[in-house]
Design a protein around this motif. Sequence first.
Motif, PDB file in Angstrom:
ATOM      1  N   ALA A   1      65.882  -0.408 147.542  1.00  0.00           N
ATOM      2  CA  ALA A   1      65.624  -1.564 148.394  1.00  0.00           C
ATOM      3  C   ALA A   1      66.332  -2.803 147.859  1.00  0.00           C
ATOM      4  N   LEU A   2      66.326  -2.974 146.534  1.00  0.00           N
ATOM      5  CA  LEU A   2      67.007  -4.115 145.917  1.00  0.00           C
ATOM      6  C   LEU A   2      68.521  -3.998 146.052  1.00  0.00           C
ATOM      7  N   ALA A   3      69.025  -2.749 146.068  1.00  0.00           N
ATOM      8  CA  ALA A   3      70.466  -2.523 146.176  1.00  0.00           C
ATOM      9  C   ALA A   3      70.951  -2.522 147.626  1.00  0.00           C
ATOM     10  N   GLY A   4      70.030  -2.722 148.571  1.00  0.00           N
ATOM     11  CA  GLY A   4      70.415  -2.758 149.980  1.00  0.00           C
ATOM     12  C   GLY A   4      70.607  -1.389 150.603  1.00  0.00           C
ATOM     13  N   GLU A   5      70.006  -0.344 150.005  1.00  0.00           N
ATOM     14  CA  GLU A   5      70.139   1.013 150.522  1.00  0.00           C
ATOM     15  C   GLU A   5      68.834   1.486 151.152  1.00  0.00           C
ATOM     16  N   ASP A   6      68.941   2.530 151.986  1.00  0.00           N
ATOM     17  CA  ASP A   6      67.742   3.207 152.461  1.00  0.00           C
ATOM     18  C   ASP A   6      67.129   3.974 151.292  1.00  0.00           C
ATOM     19  N   THR A   7      65.810   4.026 151.252  1.00  0.00           N
ATOM     20  CA  THR A   7      65.139   4.833 150.231  1.00  0.00           C
ATOM     21  C   THR A   7      65.017   6.252 150.760  1.00  0.00           C
ATOM     22  N   SER A   8      65.735   7.181 150.152  1.00  0.00           N
ATOM     23  CA  SER A   8      65.786   8.550 150.655  1.00  0.00           C
ATOM     24  C   SER A   8      65.628   9.539 149.506  1.00  0.00           C
ATOM     25  N   THR A   9      64.901  10.620 149.781  1.00  0.00           N
ATOM     26  CA  THR A   9      64.723  11.664 148.772  1.00  0.00           C
ATOM     27  C   THR A   9      66.022  12.427 148.522  1.00  0.00           C
ATOM     28  N   SER A  10      67.024  12.217 149.368  1.00  0.00           N
ATOM     29  CA  SER A  10      68.305  12.898 149.179  1.00  0.00           C
ATOM     30  C   SER A  10      69.239  12.149 148.233  1.00  0.00           C
ATOM     31  N   LEU A  11      68.852  10.949 147.802  1.00  0.00           N
ATOM     32  CA  LEU A  11      69.679  10.203 146.850  1.00  0.00           C
ATOM     33  C   LEU A  11      69.798  10.989 145.546  1.00  0.00           C
ATOM     34  N   SER A  12      70.963  10.938 144.937  1.00  0.00           N
ATOM     35  CA  SER A  12      71.210  11.735 143.728  1.00  0.00           C
ATOM     36  C   SER A  12      70.299  11.344 142.573  1.00  0.00           C
ATOM     37  N   TYR A  13      69.887  10.076 142.532  1.00  0.00           N
ATOM     38  CA  TYR A  13      69.062   9.596 141.419  1.00  0.00           C
ATOM     39  C   TYR A  13      67.585   9.450 141.790  1.00  0.00           C
ATOM     40  N   TYR A  14      67.206   9.875 143.008  1.00  0.00           N
ATOM     41  CA  TYR A  14      65.825   9.677 143.452  1.00  0.00           C
ATOM     42  C   TYR A  14      64.829  10.455 142.591  1.00  0.00           C
ATOM     43  N   ALA A  15      65.209  11.656 142.174  1.00  0.00           N
ATOM     44  CA  ALA A  15      64.294  12.469 141.355  1.00  0.00           C
ATOM     45  C   ALA A  15      63.913  11.736 140.077  1.00  0.00           C
ATOM     46  N   MET A  16      64.889  11.085 139.441  1.00  0.00           N
ATOM     47  CA  MET A  16      64.612  10.350 138.207  1.00  0.00           C
ATOM     48  C   MET A  16      63.668   9.185 138.473  1.00  0.00           C
ATOM     49  N   LEU A  17      63.922   8.421 139.549  1.00  0.00           N
ATOM     50  CA  LEU A  17      63.047   7.290 139.898  1.00  0.00           C
ATOM     51  C   LEU A  17      61.631   7.774 140.182  1.00  0.00           C
ATOM     52  N   SER A  18      61.545   8.877 140.918  1.00  0.00           N
ATOM     53  CA  SER A  18      60.238   9.420 141.294  1.00  0.00           C
ATOM     54  C   SER A  18      59.438   9.865 140.081  1.00  0.00           C
ATOM     55  N   TRP A  19      60.095  10.548 139.143  1.00  0.00           N
ATOM     56  CA  TRP A  19      59.369  11.072 137.985  1.00  0.00           C
ATOM     57  C   TRP A  19      59.000   9.990 136.984  1.00  0.00           C
ATOM     58  N   ILE A  20      59.802   8.942 136.898  1.00  0.00           N
ATOM     59  CA  ILE A  20      59.402   7.803 136.057  1.00  0.00           C
ATOM     60  C   ILE A  20      58.102   7.221 136.586  1.00  0.00           C
ATOM     61  N   MET A  21      58.000   7.107 137.914  1.00  0.00           N
ATOM     62  CA  MET A  21      56.801   6.566 138.533  1.00  0.00           C
ATOM     63  C   MET A  21      55.608   7.513 138.355  1.00  0.00           C
ATOM     64  N   LEU A  22      55.836   8.813 138.535  1.00  0.00           N
ATOM     65  CA  LEU A  22      54.742   9.771 138.417  1.00  0.00           C
ATOM     66  C   LEU A  22      54.198   9.867 136.993  1.00  0.00           C
ATOM     67  N   MET A  23      55.053   9.671 135.998  1.00  0.00           N
ATOM     68  CA  MET A  23      54.615   9.774 134.606  1.00  0.00           C
ATOM     69  C   MET A  23      53.579   8.725 134.233  1.00  0.00           C
TER      70      MET A  23
END
Length: 328
Positions: free
Chosen positions: A267-289
């Motif tokens: 959102a800060l980078a002006g992109e859609d938030t999508s689970t298909s983003l190459s780095y989304y898994a890393m962002l998601s797991w940082i949050m889940l931890m």
Amino acid sequence: MDGSGGLSLCFPSLNSSCRRLLRPHSESALLYTLLASVSLLTVTLNLLVIISISHFRQLHTPTNTLLLSLAVSDLVVGLLVMPIEGLRYMETCWLLGRLMCALTPYVSYCLLSASLGNMVLISIDRYLAICDPLLYSSKITLNRVKILICLCWACSVLYNGFILMGHLGQPDRFSSCHGECVVVISHISGTLDLFFSFVGPCTVMVVLYFRVFVVAVSQVRVIRLQTAASTVTAAPTAKKSERKAARTLGIVIAVFLMCFCPYYYPALAGEDTSTSLSYYAMLSWIMLMNSCVNPLIYALFYPWFRKAIKVIFTLRILQAHSQEVKLL
């Protein structure tokens, strides 16, 4: 198929099937073991928090009730969200069907929003306990806290239903092939979510804790003056235990912010938030931890939690009147 790499189909019987990434068996075994360990640790630690606060009457306080609500959301994250998200990224295929594709992101978002709401309520609770100690007991009661917790969860359910309305109605609209579950939140919705779900609540938490810090420092000075001149009647101050609880919960919130900040990068980078983003898994797991880290902080800084764990593991919790054990 030697399992050493290459591509295969998620659903071999379908021509429209997505392709899956095959990993070496040793790598898959290691990843699944790691996932199971993190998920089990998250569930176990949060279950200990829930049992401790629910069972021992001395822990039935407004602040601990908020911690209980937070632990419930963290436990469900470890029980449901972590295994499903781990399966998604290790198999690189969505194997759970259309209904679960619709419900899984919704449940995950509801849990994370409820956690954020609980953090805000904890900040308000600590602010009143430190800055208004005389009126705290009359303003903050167990029944009022329970009502606020219910409102927090209800708002989370409604808010995320609105944000994910399109996905809930048509979960496969962004899927390019069978065996894919893509969640896309547009830049506009993501920006609104950034301010309503992160910037606004985080601003409230930071401002309140800054105020708590200033007041706590001034109260320490008052106590020192009281000690130096015991005949002088000083203004009422919060108990030492209240200030210590504020410090510990401040650490919980600081860690929470560090875990959640990366998620809002698209959102800060002006992109859609999508689970298909190459780095989304890393962002998601940082949050889940964060769901695993919270009870570890309690174990480090709360003596009552360590004592409760000892009572539970020694099975003294099964004895009559164990609810009355003194932990504080």
